[in-house]
Design a protein around this motif. Structure first.
Motif, PDB file in Angstrom:
ATOM      1  N   LYS A 107       0.855  -1.185   0.000  1.00  0.00           N
ATOM      2  CA  LYS A 107       0.000   0.000   0.000  1.00  0.00           C
ATOM      3  C   LYS A 107       0.895   1.240   0.000  1.00  0.00           C
ATOM      4  N   GLY A 218       4.689   3.332  -3.242  1.00  0.00           N
ATOM      5  CA  GLY A 218       4.697   2.121  -2.432  1.00  0.00           C
ATOM      6  C   GLY A 218       6.036   1.412  -2.505  1.00  0.00           C
ATOM      7  N   ASN A 233       2.700  -4.259   4.266  1.00  0.00           N
ATOM      8  CA  ASN A 233       1.409  -3.614   4.502  1.00  0.00           C
ATOM      9  C   ASN A 233       1.097  -3.522   5.994  1.00  0.00           C
TER      10      ASN A 233
END
Length: 258
Positions: A107, A218, A233
């Motif tokens: 993410k 990311g 994440n």
């Protein structure tokens, strides 16, 4: 050039299965970065520093793994990941559909807009493709900014010049060989606030179109390593929740880049 930072005396074993595949035992994570993109990643006194580096270190601490950092020229950064030179990329790489054809991403860990810079005596205020027809525009090659210039502005009649490093584009603008450059606004702000960037200023609009500029920045990871994506994440969520991210953000910027 390889630079090593150690974060844990012991490593953890990841035993969960992700996406139907057995997870690897991640004791160390090798991280590739450019080292030529201040304030996000740069080399100072033979050591990698910057926002990307500090965020990566914090993520590694949360994952309880040993981190190794590898400096890699931008043009070869994805090929080197795919070739196994390192396991992840923390180099201000935007999450785009084109890149997702080759690699997976965590993410986002930050998102900032793109904008143009010009010399201070420039009359350019309208940065639309039509207004910049016939102008010479620069950007770092193999980036979302170069893709945008080539796909939108070159087709509208601008001349686009691409550079191996952002500093090279900045220098050509300062020396009058370019009419404008397009880059990340925070990266340009760092330069404009320096002695070398005193020549120049922001102009025109900010650009965030997800088609070109992606979903944010990311950590880039090989498609075979879904377990590592999950680890990053989880660590991103943790540094956002416990204030670590806010502390790192404040070290570099007077505003949130998340």
């Amino acid at each position: 050039m390889t630079l090593v930072t150690r974060f844990a005396a012991a490593a953890i074993m990841v035993v969960a299965a992700v996406g139907g595949a057995s997870a690897k035992e991640w004791k160390t994570v090798r991280i590739g970065t450019e080292g030529a993109y201040p304030p996000f990643n740069y080399v100072e006194n033979n050591e990698l520093k910057g926002f990307d580096i500090d965020i990566a270190k914090a993520l590694c601490a949360k994952m309880k793994v040993e981190c190794t950092f590898v400096a890699q020229d931008w043009d070869g950064i994805i090929p080197a990941l795919l070739a196994g030179k390192y396991d992840a990329i923390a180099a201000s790489m935007s999450i785009t559909d084109e890149r997702k054809k080759q690699i997976d991403f965590s993410k986002k860990y930050y998102k900032t807009p793109a904008t143009f810079a010009v010399q201070k005596d420039s009359k350019i205020t309208d940065t639309s493709p039509a207004a910049l027809k016939g102008k010479v525009l620069g950007a770092q090659g193999s980036t979302i900014h170069s893709n945008y210039l080539e796909d939108v502005y070159a087709k509208a009649g601008a001349e686009v010049k691409l550079y191996g490093k952002q500093d090279e584009a900045n220098l050509d603008l300062a020396n009058g060989r370019l009419d404008a450059i397009l880059a990340d606004k925070v990266v340009l702000l760092e330069w404009l606030d320096s002695k070398d960037g005193a020549c120049c200023k922001f102009t025109g609009a900010e650009y965030t179109d997800p088609k070109y500029f992606g979903e944010g920045v990311g950590v880039g990871i090989r498609k075979d390593d879904a377990d590592l994506v999950a680890m990053f994440n989880k660590a991103i969520d943790e540094i956002l929740a416990d204030g670590t991210y806010k502390t790192i953000n404040a070290k570099y910027f007077p505003f949130s880049v998340y």
